[in-house]
Design an enzyme around this catalytic site. Structure first.
Site, PDB file in Angstrom:
ATOM      1  N   ARG A  97       0.823  -1.215   0.000  1.00  0.00           N
ATOM      2  CA  ARG A  97       0.000   0.000   0.000  1.00  0.00           C
ATOM      3  C   ARG A  97       0.859   1.268   0.000  1.00  0.00           C
ATOM      4  O   ARG A  97       0.328   2.374   0.117  1.00  0.00           O
ATOM      5  CB  ARG A  97      -0.954   0.015   1.196  1.00  0.00           C
ATOM      6  CG  ARG A  97      -1.760  -1.250   1.264  1.00  0.00           C
ATOM      7  CD  ARG A  97      -3.091  -1.086   1.957  1.00  0.00           C
ATOM      8  NE  ARG A  97      -3.846  -2.328   1.883  1.00  0.00           N
ATOM      9  CZ  ARG A  97      -4.540  -2.731   0.820  1.00  0.00           C
ATOM     10  NH1 ARG A  97      -4.608  -1.991  -0.264  1.00  0.00           N
ATOM     11  NH2 ARG A  97      -5.189  -3.880   0.835  1.00  0.00           N
ATOM     12  N   HIS A 105       8.686  -6.019  -6.963  1.00  0.00           N
ATOM     13  CA  HIS A 105       7.377  -5.507  -7.415  1.00  0.00           C
ATOM     14  C   HIS A 105       7.095  -4.185  -6.692  1.00  0.00           C
ATOM     15  O   HIS A 105       7.177  -4.105  -5.477  1.00  0.00           O
ATOM     16  CB  HIS A 105       6.300  -6.547  -7.108  1.00  0.00           C
ATOM     17  CG  HIS A 105       5.003  -6.333  -7.826  1.00  0.00           C
ATOM     18  ND1 HIS A 105       4.301  -5.156  -7.769  1.00  0.00           N
ATOM     19  CD2 HIS A 105       4.275  -7.149  -8.641  1.00  0.00           C
ATOM     20  CE1 HIS A 105       3.198  -5.260  -8.505  1.00  0.00           C
ATOM     21  NE2 HIS A 105       3.163  -6.468  -9.047  1.00  0.00           N
ATOM     22  N   TYR A 164       1.181  -1.480  -5.082  1.00  0.00           N
ATOM     23  CA  TYR A 164      -0.021  -1.338  -5.925  1.00  0.00           C
ATOM     24  C   TYR A 164      -0.530   0.097  -5.975  1.00  0.00           C
ATOM     25  O   TYR A 164      -1.223   0.478  -6.910  1.00  0.00           O
ATOM     26  CB  TYR A 164      -1.170  -2.196  -5.363  1.00  0.00           C
ATOM     27  CG  TYR A 164      -0.943  -3.667  -5.477  1.00  0.00           C
ATOM     28  CD1 TYR A 164      -0.385  -4.210  -6.621  1.00  0.00           C
ATOM     29  CD2 TYR A 164      -1.316  -4.526  -4.449  1.00  0.00           C
ATOM     30  CE1 TYR A 164      -0.197  -5.575  -6.741  1.00  0.00           C
ATOM     31  CE2 TYR A 164      -1.138  -5.884  -4.555  1.00  0.00           C
ATOM     32  CZ  TYR A 164      -0.580  -6.408  -5.700  1.00  0.00           C
ATOM     33  OH  TYR A 164      -0.401  -7.755  -5.809  1.00  0.00           O
ATOM     34  N   HIS A 172       2.757  -1.890 -12.123  1.00  0.00           N
ATOM     35  CA  HIS A 172       1.503  -1.803 -12.860  1.00  0.00           C
ATOM     36  C   HIS A 172       1.476  -0.435 -13.510  1.00  0.00           C
ATOM     37  O   HIS A 172       1.620   0.566 -12.800  1.00  0.00           O
ATOM     38  CB  HIS A 172       0.315  -1.951 -11.912  1.00  0.00           C
ATOM     39  CG  HIS A 172       0.236  -3.292 -11.250  1.00  0.00           C
ATOM     40  ND1 HIS A 172      -0.761  -3.628 -10.372  1.00  0.00           N
ATOM     41  CD2 HIS A 172       1.018  -4.388 -11.366  1.00  0.00           C
ATOM     42  CE1 HIS A 172      -0.588  -4.878  -9.965  1.00  0.00           C
ATOM     43  NE2 HIS A 172       0.491  -5.356 -10.544  1.00  0.00           N
ATOM     44  N   GLU A 201       3.818  -4.433 -16.348  1.00  0.00           N
ATOM     45  CA  GLU A 201       3.048  -5.674 -16.240  1.00  0.00           C
ATOM     46  C   GLU A 201       1.815  -5.614 -17.147  1.00  0.00           C
ATOM     47  O   GLU A 201       1.141  -4.587 -17.223  1.00  0.00           O
ATOM     48  CB  GLU A 201       2.640  -5.917 -14.778  1.00  0.00           C
ATOM     49  CG  GLU A 201       1.894  -7.248 -14.608  1.00  0.00           C
ATOM     50  CD  GLU A 201       1.782  -7.704 -13.157  1.00  0.00           C
ATOM     51  OE1 GLU A 201       2.444  -7.121 -12.272  1.00  0.00           O
ATOM     52  OE2 GLU A 201       1.022  -8.656 -12.914  1.00  0.00           O
ATOM     53  N   ASP A 253       1.557 -11.513 -17.128  1.00  0.00           N
ATOM     54  CA  ASP A 253       0.820 -12.206 -16.074  1.00  0.00           C
ATOM     55  C   ASP A 253      -0.262 -13.057 -16.744  1.00  0.00           C
ATOM     56  O   ASP A 253      -1.140 -12.528 -17.438  1.00  0.00           O
ATOM     57  CB  ASP A 253       0.210 -11.164 -15.126  1.00  0.00           C
ATOM     58  CG  ASP A 253      -0.469 -11.785 -13.924  1.00  0.00           C
ATOM     59  OD1 ASP A 253      -1.330 -12.667 -14.117  1.00  0.00           O
ATOM     60  OD2 ASP A 253      -0.168 -11.380 -12.786  1.00  0.00           O
ATOM     61  N   HIS A 276      -3.834 -12.179 -15.872  1.00  0.00           N
ATOM     62  CA  HIS A 276      -4.224 -10.876 -16.427  1.00  0.00           C
ATOM     63  C   HIS A 276      -4.482 -10.946 -17.934  1.00  0.00           C
ATOM     64  O   HIS A 276      -5.479 -10.415 -18.420  1.00  0.00           O
ATOM     65  CB  HIS A 276      -3.135  -9.822 -16.151  1.00  0.00           C
ATOM     66  CG  HIS A 276      -2.915  -9.558 -14.701  1.00  0.00           C
ATOM     67  ND1 HIS A 276      -1.942  -8.702 -14.237  1.00  0.00           N
ATOM     68  CD2 HIS A 276      -3.539 -10.042 -13.594  1.00  0.00           C
ATOM     69  CE1 HIS A 276      -1.968  -8.673 -12.909  1.00  0.00           C
ATOM     70  NE2 HIS A 276      -2.919  -9.478 -12.499  1.00  0.00           N
ATOM     71  N   HIS A 301       4.408 -13.998 -14.711  1.00  0.00           N
ATOM     72  CA  HIS A 301       3.645 -14.309 -13.500  1.00  0.00           C
ATOM     73  C   HIS A 301       2.724 -15.466 -13.845  1.00  0.00           C
ATOM     74  O   HIS A 301       1.859 -15.332 -14.709  1.00  0.00           O
ATOM     75  CB  HIS A 301       2.791 -13.113 -13.069  1.00  0.00           C
ATOM     76  CG  HIS A 301       3.576 -12.047 -12.383  1.00  0.00           C
ATOM     77  ND1 HIS A 301       3.101 -10.755 -12.243  1.00  0.00           N
ATOM     78  CD2 HIS A 301       4.788 -12.087 -11.771  1.00  0.00           C
ATOM     79  CE1 HIS A 301       4.003 -10.043 -11.574  1.00  0.00           C
ATOM     80  NE2 HIS A 301       5.035 -10.819 -11.277  1.00  0.00           N
ATOM     81  N   ASP A 332      -9.181  -9.881 -12.881  1.00  0.00           N
ATOM     82  CA  ASP A 332      -7.941  -9.953 -12.104  1.00  0.00           C
ATOM     83  C   ASP A 332      -8.130 -10.538 -10.711  1.00  0.00           C
ATOM     84  O   ASP A 332      -7.955  -9.847  -9.710  1.00  0.00           O
ATOM     85  CB  ASP A 332      -7.259  -8.572 -12.018  1.00  0.00           C
ATOM     86  CG  ASP A 332      -5.898  -8.649 -11.325  1.00  0.00           C
ATOM     87  OD1 ASP A 332      -5.464  -9.758 -10.941  1.00  0.00           O
ATOM     88  OD2 ASP A 332      -5.264  -7.595 -11.168  1.00  0.00           O
ATOM     89  N   HIS A 360      -6.581 -13.976  -8.920  1.00  0.00           N
ATOM     90  CA  HIS A 360      -5.711 -15.130  -9.153  1.00  0.00           C
ATOM     91  C   HIS A 360      -6.281 -16.374  -8.490  1.00  0.00           C
ATOM     92  O   HIS A 360      -6.865 -16.293  -7.408  1.00  0.00           O
ATOM     93  CB  HIS A 360      -4.317 -14.861  -8.581  1.00  0.00           C
ATOM     94  CG  HIS A 360      -3.669 -13.628  -9.141  1.00  0.00           C
ATOM     95  ND1 HIS A 360      -2.403 -13.228  -8.790  1.00  0.00           N
ATOM     96  CD2 HIS A 360      -4.093 -12.704 -10.038  1.00  0.00           C
ATOM     97  CE1 HIS A 360      -2.089 -12.125  -9.436  1.00  0.00           C
ATOM     98  NE2 HIS A 360      -3.106 -11.775 -10.193  1.00  0.00           N
ATOM     99  N   GLU A 406       2.058 -16.137  -8.179  1.00  0.00           N
ATOM    100  CA  GLU A 406       1.374 -15.158  -7.302  1.00  0.00           C
ATOM    101  C   GLU A 406       0.003 -15.715  -6.986  1.00  0.00           C
ATOM    102  O   GLU A 406      -1.008 -15.025  -7.091  1.00  0.00           O
ATOM    103  CB  GLU A 406       1.189 -13.830  -8.026  1.00  0.00           C
ATOM    104  CG  GLU A 406       2.432 -13.116  -8.450  1.00  0.00           C
ATOM    105  CD  GLU A 406       2.095 -11.844  -9.233  1.00  0.00           C
ATOM    106  OE1 GLU A 406       1.311 -11.922 -10.206  1.00  0.00           O
ATOM    107  OE2 GLU A 406       2.609 -10.789  -8.857  1.00  0.00           O
TER     108      GLU A 406
END
Ligand code: FE
Ligand code: FE
Ligand code: ZN
Length: 277
Positions: free
Chosen positions: A37, A67, A70, A107, A142, A176, A179, A211, A224, A226, A256
């Site tokens: 976050r 990574h 987000y 992203h 990504e 991914d 995705h 991914h 999206d 997973h 993931e």
């Protein structure tokens, strides 16, 4: 040689991640550069990094993937959100130089109603502001599911971003599987065709990481979410086809999936057993 690993917690440092990866049969891993976050990153412990770099060499690790959080949105409509994205990425990329020649994935962002063109321009501006000539990290865009106003739902959008970046040799893509399937690329029935599209539009030489995730939702759902390997709409056979595909050899495959460490160990074993190389 199958390079495979999963997402790990970075809270105990680099060497710990390396050892944890090794203990579950992995020879690579992914981690968040800071709390997903956002917020401040932990200080780098130079002794930990040194020990980890030795460990990587001794254990034939492939490239690892950091990574970005987000919350990083380079194409937000709010200037303060864009500034946070810029400063976070700058700081992340400086820290990445402690582990030279690895991969950093983010992203592309959500244009939040400004339109894809404006969004793409803002992402390009940020990349041109943070990349520098002597950096050793490769920065990956990504592929996204196309949820809401997400940029990166098509190979064309990613290509347009890369085209706008001055230091293009620093740029790559992380594909991914969940995705792209949610976005409408049929890797189940036409994996060769999807990879040909990728090659024609972006160039497979830019594909630096994958991914590996199954999807909880059907083809082209733009959701999206997973799923564990073999338990979603993509299925186990497609994952086997992907890890064995002649054009995807050598790059790191990262799970993931919704798992704790034993679940990851199990999926890594399933995929290693299905690897024909
Ligand atoms: Fe991601
Ligand atoms: Fe992903
Ligand atoms: Zn996802």
């Amino acid at each position: 040689m199958l390079n495979i690993g999963c997402h790990l917690s970075a809270s105990k440092g680099y060497l710990h991640m390396g050892e944890e990866a090794k203990s579950i049969g992995a020879n690579t891993f992914q981690f968040f550069t800071r709390n997903p976050r956002g917020g401040k990153a932990k200080d780098i412990d130079e002794n930990d990094v040194k020990a980890f770099l030795e460990f990587m060499k001794d254990n034939n690790f492939s490239q690892i993937l950091a990574h970005a959080p987000y919350t990083l949105n380079a194409c937000s409509a709010k200037p303060e959100t864009r500034e946070f994205a810029l400063n976070t990425m700058k700081d992340d990329l400086m820290r990445m130089e402690y582990t030279p020649h690895q991969l950093y994935n983010f992203h592309p962002g959500s244009h939040v109603g400004q339109g894809a063109e404006v969004g793409i321009d803002l992402i390009i501006k940020q990349l041109n502001a943070v990349l520098w000539e002597d950096m050793t990290t490769t920065v990956l865009l990504e592929t996204m599911a196309g949820k809401g106003s997400e940029i990166g739902r098509s190979f064309e959008e990613l290509k347009t971003i890369i085209d706008g970046v001055k230091l293009q040799e620093k740029m790559g893509v992380c594909l991914d599987t969940c995705h792209v399937y949610d976005a409408g690329y049929d890797i189940v029935n036409n994996l060769d065709g999807v990879l040909e599209d990728f090659d024609r539009i972006i160039g497979l030489d830019r594909l630096k990481a994958i991914h590996v995730n199954d999807s909880k939702n059907p083809f082209e759902s733009h959701k999206d979410r997973h799923e564990k390997i073999g338990e979603g709409s993509i299925g186990f056979q497609t994952m086997v086809n992907i890890i064995n595909h002649p054009r995807l050899q050598g790059i790191p495959f990262l799970l993931e999936t919704p798992n704790e460490i034993d679940g990851y160990a199990n999926e890594i074993k399933m995929l290693r057993d299905a690897y024909k190389g």
